[in-house]
Design a protein around this motif. Structure first.
Motif, mmCIF file in Angstrom:
data_model
loop_
_atom_site.group_PDB
_atom_site.id
_atom_site.type_symbol
_atom_site.label_atom_id
_atom_site.label_comp_id
_atom_site.label_asym_id
_atom_site.label_seq_id
_atom_site.Cartn_x
_atom_site.Cartn_y
_atom_site.Cartn_z
ATOM 1 N N PRO A 54 91.471 17.938 48.387
ATOM 2 C CA PRO A 54 91.745 16.510 48.172
ATOM 3 C C PRO A 54 90.549 15.762 47.575
ATOM 4 O O PRO A 54 90.717 14.746 46.927
ATOM 5 C CB PRO A 54 92.067 15.970 49.559
ATOM 6 C CG PRO A 54 91.793 17.050 50.531
ATOM 7 C CD PRO A 54 91.551 18.316 49.773
ATOM 8 N N GLN A 55 89.335 16.257 47.765
ATOM 9 C CA GLN A 55 88.161 15.576 47.239
ATOM 10 C C GLN A 55 87.951 15.840 45.751
ATOM 11 O O GLN A 55 87.113 15.213 45.127
ATOM 12 C CB GLN A 55 86.892 16.012 47.990
ATOM 13 C CG GLN A 55 86.918 15.597 49.427
ATOM 14 C CD GLN A 55 86.802 16.803 50.344
ATOM 15 O OE1 GLN A 55 86.865 17.933 49.901
ATOM 16 N NE2 GLN A 55 86.641 16.547 51.625
ATOM 17 N N SER A 56 88.691 16.761 45.160
ATOM 18 C CA SER A 56 88.441 17.142 43.767
ATOM 19 C C SER A 56 89.138 16.234 42.761
ATOM 20 O O SER A 56 88.948 16.386 41.575
ATOM 21 C CB SER A 56 88.868 18.587 43.530
ATOM 22 O OG SER A 56 90.269 18.680 43.537
ATOM 23 N N SER A 57 89.947 15.294 43.211
ATOM 24 C CA SER A 57 90.756 14.513 42.281
ATOM 25 C C SER A 57 89.937 13.698 41.287
ATOM 26 O O SER A 57 90.358 13.480 40.162
ATOM 27 C CB SER A 57 91.697 13.593 43.047
ATOM 28 O OG SER A 57 90.937 12.695 43.846
ATOM 29 N N ASP A 58 88.746 13.238 41.656
ATOM 30 C CA ASP A 58 87.983 12.422 40.724
ATOM 31 C C ASP A 58 86.799 13.143 40.089
ATOM 32 O O ASP A 58 86.333 12.754 39.038
ATOM 33 C CB ASP A 58 87.494 11.154 41.417
ATOM 34 C CG ASP A 58 86.635 11.436 42.631
ATOM 35 O OD1 ASP A 58 86.684 12.565 43.139
ATOM 36 O OD2 ASP A 58 85.912 10.527 43.072
#
Length: 95
Positions: A54-58
Motif C-alpha cells: 500500500p505504501q508504493s502508490s506514490d
C-alpha cells in the motif's frame, strides 16, 4: 536531477548460491547464465511485492496501462512458456 524527473527505483542485489543445472534436464547452464536468471527473478519478485504494497502508490513501481490500446492486440492471449516447455520436454522423451 531536474524537477521534472520522476523518482527511480533502486534495488540492491545480494548474490545467493543455488544448485547448478538440474542433472536430468539435458540442458547445461553457465554460472553467468544462472546468475542472470537469479538476478532477474529476485528483482522481479521485489517489484511484485512493492506493487502490492500500500505504501508504493506514490513512490514505488507502478503498473503501466496503455491509454490507447492497439485494436489489433485486443484478442491477444498470453502464452504460458513454462507449459509449452514442459510439453516439448515430454514430447521429446516420448520420441
Amino acid at each position: 536531477m531536474n524537477s521534472s524527473s520522476s523518482p527511480r527505483m533502486v534495488l540492491s542485489y545480494k548474490r545467493t548460491s543455488s544448485p547448478r543445472s538440474p542433472p536430468n534436464s539435458g540442458e547445461l547452464y553457465t554460472p553467468a547464465h544462472e546468475e542472470n536468471v537469479r538476478f532477474i527473478h529476485d528483482t522481479w519478485q521485489c517489484v511484485l511485492k512493492d506493487i502490492k504494497s500500500p505504501q508504493s502508490s506514490d513512490r514505488g513501481p507502478q503498473e503501466y496501462v496503455e491509454k490507447n490500446p492497439n485494436p489489433s492486440l485486443l484478442s491477444f492471449t498470453p502464452v504460458d512458456l513454462s507449459d509449452i516447455k514442459k510439453r516439448n520436454t515430454l514430447d521429446s522423451k516420448k520420441s
